[in-house]
Design a protein around this motif. Structure first.
Motif, PDB file in Angstrom:
ATOM      1  N   MET A  85       0.829  -1.207   0.000  1.00 16.26           N
ATOM      2  CA  MET A  85       0.000   0.000   0.000  1.00 16.26           C
ATOM      3  C   MET A  85       0.866   1.261   0.000  1.00 16.26           C
ATOM      4  O   MET A  85       1.801   1.373   0.791  1.00 16.26           O
ATOM      5  CB  MET A  85      -0.937   0.003   1.214  1.00 16.26           C
ATOM      6  CG  MET A  85      -2.034  -1.042   1.115  1.00 16.26           C
ATOM      7  SD  MET A  85      -3.062  -0.781  -0.346  1.00 16.26           S
ATOM      8  CE  MET A  85      -3.866  -2.381  -0.452  1.00 16.26           C
ATOM      9  N   GLY A  86       0.529   2.152  -0.897  1.00 15.05           N
ATOM     10  CA  GLY A  86       1.293   3.396  -0.997  1.00 15.05           C
ATOM     11  C   GLY A  86       2.550   3.269  -1.836  1.00 15.05           C
ATOM     12  O   GLY A  86       3.300   4.222  -1.987  1.00 15.05           O
ATOM     13  N   LYS A  87       2.788   2.063  -2.379  1.00 16.21           N
ATOM     14  CA  LYS A  87       3.982   1.860  -3.211  1.00 16.21           C
ATOM     15  C   LYS A  87       3.625   1.180  -4.528  1.00 16.21           C
ATOM     16  O   LYS A  87       3.875   1.734  -5.589  1.00 16.21           O
ATOM     17  CB  LYS A  87       5.025   1.036  -2.448  1.00 16.21           C
ATOM     18  CG  LYS A  87       6.396   1.008  -3.121  1.00 16.21           C
ATOM     19  CD  LYS A  87       7.041   2.391  -3.136  1.00 16.21           C
ATOM     20  CE  LYS A  87       8.522   2.412  -3.457  1.00 16.21           C
ATOM     21  NZ  LYS A  87       8.878   1.983  -4.773  1.00 16.21           N
ATOM     22  N   GLY A  88       3.036  -0.016  -4.445  1.00 13.40           N
ATOM     23  CA  GLY A  88       2.675  -0.724  -5.672  1.00 13.40           C
ATOM     24  C   GLY A  88       3.024  -2.190  -5.571  1.00 13.40           C
ATOM     25  O   GLY A  88       3.115  -2.745  -4.467  1.00 13.40           O
ATOM     26  N   GLY A  89       3.236  -2.818  -6.751  1.00  8.95           N
ATOM     27  CA  GLY A  89       3.560  -4.242  -6.766  1.00  8.95           C
ATOM     28  C   GLY A  89       4.904  -4.497  -6.094  1.00  8.95           C
ATOM     29  O   GLY A  89       5.873  -3.771  -6.322  1.00  8.95           O
ATOM     30  N   ILE A  90       4.957  -5.544  -5.291  1.00 10.02           N
ATOM     31  CA  ILE A  90       6.159  -5.789  -4.489  1.00 10.02           C
ATOM     32  C   ILE A  90       7.297  -6.345  -5.355  1.00 10.02           C
ATOM     33  O   ILE A  90       8.447  -5.948  -5.216  1.00 10.02           O
ATOM     34  CB  ILE A  90       5.829  -6.731  -3.302  1.00 10.02           C
ATOM     35  CG1 ILE A  90       4.826  -6.035  -2.371  1.00 10.02           C
ATOM     36  CG2 ILE A  90       7.098  -7.130  -2.540  1.00 10.02           C
ATOM     37  CD1 ILE A  90       4.205  -6.925  -1.313  1.00 10.02           C
ATOM     38  N   VAL A  91       6.962  -7.228  -6.289  1.00 10.78           N
ATOM     39  CA  VAL A  91       8.003  -7.821  -7.138  1.00 10.78           C
ATOM     40  C   VAL A  91       8.612  -6.744  -8.036  1.00 10.78           C
ATOM     41  O   VAL A  91       9.824  -6.692  -8.245  1.00 10.78           O
ATOM     42  CB  VAL A  91       7.445  -8.988  -7.973  1.00 10.78           C
ATOM     43  CG1 VAL A  91       8.523  -9.575  -8.867  1.00 10.78           C
ATOM     44  CG2 VAL A  91       6.871 -10.071  -7.059  1.00 10.78           C
ATOM     45  N   LYS A  92       7.754  -5.864  -8.555  1.00  9.61           N
ATOM     46  CA  LYS A  92       8.243  -4.776  -9.405  1.00  9.61           C
ATOM     47  C   LYS A  92       9.228  -3.913  -8.626  1.00  9.61           C
ATOM     48  O   LYS A  92      10.307  -3.552  -9.109  1.00  9.61           O
ATOM     49  CB  LYS A  92       7.047  -3.937  -9.878  1.00  9.61           C
ATOM     50  CG  LYS A  92       7.383  -2.951 -10.982  1.00  9.61           C
ATOM     51  CD  LYS A  92       7.616  -1.556 -10.465  1.00  9.61           C
ATOM     52  CE  LYS A  92       8.087  -0.652 -11.597  1.00  9.61           C
ATOM     53  NZ  LYS A  92       8.249   0.733 -11.176  1.00  9.61           N
ATOM     54  N   ASP A  93       8.837  -3.620  -7.391  1.00  8.61           N
ATOM     55  CA  ASP A  93       9.677  -2.780  -6.543  1.00  8.61           C
ATOM     56  C   ASP A  93      11.030  -3.453  -6.277  1.00  8.61           C
ATOM     57  O   ASP A  93      12.082  -2.817  -6.328  1.00  8.61           O
ATOM     58  CB  ASP A  93       8.939  -2.536  -5.226  1.00  8.61           C
ATOM     59  CG  ASP A  93       9.529  -1.375  -4.459  1.00  8.61           C
ATOM     60  OD1 ASP A  93       9.911  -0.391  -5.103  1.00  8.61           O
ATOM     61  OD2 ASP A  93       9.623  -1.472  -3.226  1.00  8.61           O
TER      62      ASP A  93
END
Lengths: 290, 378
Positions: free
Chosen positions: B320-328
């Protein structure tokens, strides 16, 4: 009875002077012997047993998360049994916070399954390792850092023995360091029985209860004589009183400990009433369930 | 080897049955339940010599697993979603103690609102607990990864989590090639000894002062990093028994693709269909499936993406507040400037190959310029 000579607990442990919990471990290990594995959650014993690389207990110790004592001990026992190592005693060794409060669910789980472990609660009646905050084992009238005067602990201590007794386990006993022979006998009995065993040990704490460090035994003895901490066993549902109190010396017991210095006369009456009421219930059990 | 029609949960239970597991400690949660039920039925039928501790919570499930492992047993447990979150504290303990516990996690969305359907936010929120994390895309992979995980855990001295998307994988049945006696040669020998030994009494997990704590944590970090290479080595050994190859990342499609799709879990199967469709339309695309998420296969991904003009990560999870975790994670590791993250399929929301094809074309045409959610166009 002879107290076993083997000193398993090493003398250079890190307990405070006069610590009841260190003495309790010394006596318990004499009864249990070296084929013992101990699980210790967050509590004073996390510190007493020494920092990384040390192990003053003298038997294998697994330090674990606060609320997991009984579950970890159950896992160790199951694992040892699967390897045919049936002669090793597994002991969960937790303080009152890790037993009466945060560890109660895992304790209840292991008791209900009748896992073959000895669960020891060394009870110093508050969260002593974090600086004397109240737990649900703190007695009424006690001053702690979270119940500073005048808002002293105003609820009676949770009754651990009866709580665990409700799980129909084979052996439950209370003990104090003032009666070492009685304590050792109880550990020997617990070791000889299959299934879940609870030993509830009152371990007075000089800095937490605020008394001089040479008074640990005197206070432990008074706790029993006043009827404040009954010494009894529940063996296969049968109740047995081990030491009949005199029901005197309550004021002396309270006066010896700084934590009770701010109780009013009214609170003193409540404490006396609570002792009477608890014994009224217990005596029925000693009489009818023996 | 024979072929059986198994769901992902069946595949886990079947592999556990063949893995000489000494102790299972578990608490039921949807949709993991049928794993532990099936293991219980194997024990009840006398088909395996395994002790089942029926704990009162997931927190205790992991605690008992930890005790059993410290005392020298091969240990398995399974959970999902809220149960995994309840274990969070003990996951750190098990990894910090270096215990080779293997756990299956049915990837399920996290409440509120209640959802029992697929999403990987549960396990990805455990990414910093020190567990090796593997993500399976089909029941065959689930089955194979159980064997590989026990070997990997024991060799690296670190717990392993095998993740499988809830219902899409746990309950969807497909043919799975299962071993008979031949797998014994791979799995029977245990490379794990008890830490707790009455003849050599030591204390584990004691209070460490700052001068000790940090080197211990660096050691743990190095142990984890080693797991990438050890996985590849064990996967190669496994190939001798199965003729099936597993890798920390796996590719599908055109080697010289102009666009690379990246994902984990069952969405990789959908992505393969999307790659085929894109090819029919003349778009050179490839899939990079991340099978091992922790330790993060940075070098392997760097090599695989070196010629990619466009990278799209499809995440069935969200921070939340960032986006997809794998992308990050990917961008954090490789510093890509040509990568778009698309969060999709949360809480089991259906994602099919046409959705992926359309999203890919929208990225290529410039219609999608920044990270987004795949939502609302059906």
């Amino acid at each position: 009875m002879k107290i076993p000579k083997d000193e398993i607990l090493k003398p250079n442990h890190l307990a405070c002077p006069g610590c009841g919990a260190a003495l309790a471990m010394r006596l318990a290990l004499k009864a249990l012997g070296r084929k013992t594995v101990i699980v210790i959650p967050a509590c004073c014993w996390t510190v007493i047993n020494g920092p990384w690389g040390k192990n003053y207990a003298g038997v294998p110790v697994f330090h674990t998360a606060f609320e997991t004592t009984a579950a970890v001990a159950a896992g160790i026992k199951a694992s040892l049994e699967m390897q045919g190592k049936d002669d090793i005693t597994v002991v969960g060794w937790a303080g009152d916070g890790g037993t009466f409060d945060i560890g109660l669910q895992a304790l209840s789980g292991a008791a209900e399954r009748n896992d073959d472990i000895i669960y020891v609660c060394y009870d110093n009646e508050a969260y002593m390792n974090t600086g004397i905050q109240r737990s649900s084992a703190t007695p009424i009238g006690a001053e702690t850092t979270t119940t500073p005067a005048p808002m002293l602990k105003n609820r009676p201590k949770k009754d651990l023995m009866e709580l665990v007794a409700a799980h129909s386990v084979p052996y439950i006993a209370s003990a104090t360091v003032a009666y070492p022979v009685d304590l050792i006998k109880k550990f020997e009995k617990a070791k000889s029985k299959k299934g879940f065993k609870l030993i509830h040990i009152l371990t007075p704490c000089p800095p937490g209860h605020k008394f001089p460090e040479d008074k640990t035994i005197e206070i432990s003895k008074l706790a029993v004589e006043t009827g404040i901490f009954p010494l009894y066993e529940i063996e296969d549902g049968r109740y047995k009183l081990n030491k009949k109190p005199k029901f005197t010396g309550i004021e002396e017991y309270l006066k010896l400990q700084g934590r009770f210095r701010n109780i009013s006369e009214k609170e003193m009456e409540v404490i006396k009433e609570n002792i009477k009421e608890r014994w009224r219930r217990l005596e029925i059990k000693f009489e009818y369930f023996n | 080897m024979k072929s059986l029609v198994l769901g992902g949960n069946d595949a886990v239970a079947y592999a556990v049955k063949q893995s000489y597991v000494d102790v299972v400690s578990a608490y039921p949660i949807t949709p993991q339940t049928s794993i532990v039920e099936k293991i219980a039925s194997f024990i009840a039928a006398g088909e395996i010599n395994t002790r089942f501790i029926r704990v009162e919570s997931e927190h205790s499930a992991m605690a008992a697993a930890m005790g059993a492992s410290a005392a020298g047993s091969r240990v398995f447990t399974a959970t999902s979603s809220q149960g995994l979150l309840l274990m969070h504290e003990v996951l750190h303990w098990a990894a910090g103690a270096g215990l080779p516990i293997v756990m299956a996690n049915a990837n399920r969305a996290v409440a509120p609102p209640w959802s029992i359907w697929a999403e990987q936010t549960d396990s990805l929120s455990q990414r910093d607990t020190g567990w090796i994390q593997l993500y399976a895309s089909n029941s065959q992979e689930v089955y194979d990864l159980v064997f590989i995980s026990f070997k990997l855990a024991e060799e690296v001295k670190n717990p392993v989590m095998i993740c499988l998307d809830s219902f899409l994988l746990t309950h969807t049945k497909e043919p799975v090639a299962v071993f008979e006696g031949e797998i014994d040669g791979f799995i029977k020998e245990k490379k794990w000894k008890a830490l707790l030994d009455v003849d050599n009494p030591e204390a584990f997990g004691a209070l460490a002062f700052p001068k000790d704590y940090m080197p211990i944590k660096i050691q743990q970090f190095e142990r984890m990093k080693k797991a990438t290479a050890v996985f590849e080595k064990i996967a190669n050994e496994f190939k001798n028994f199965s003729n099936r190859q597993h890798s920390v990342i796996e590719e599908y499609g055109d080697e010289n693709a102009e666009v690379v799709l990246i994902t984990m879990g069952s969405l990789a199967e959908t992505s393969q269909l999307a790659i085929d469709k894109l090819k029919e339309e003349g778009i050179k695309a490839k899939l990079v499936k991340i099978k091992m998420f922790r330790p993060f296969p940075k070098d392997e991904l760097k090599e695989s993406l070196k010629n990619a003009k466009n990278v799209i990560v499809f995440d069935r999870n969200v921070s939340m507040g960032k986006g997809g975790i794998v992308k990050d994670e990917l961008v954090g590791a490789l510093g890509l400037s040509n990568c778009i993250g698309i969060v999709c399929g949360l809480g089991g929301y259906d994602v099919d190959e046409d959705d992926l094809v359309k999203a890919t074309k929208d990225v290529l045409s410039g219609k999608i310029k920044e990270d987004t959610f795949l939502w609302g166009e059906k």
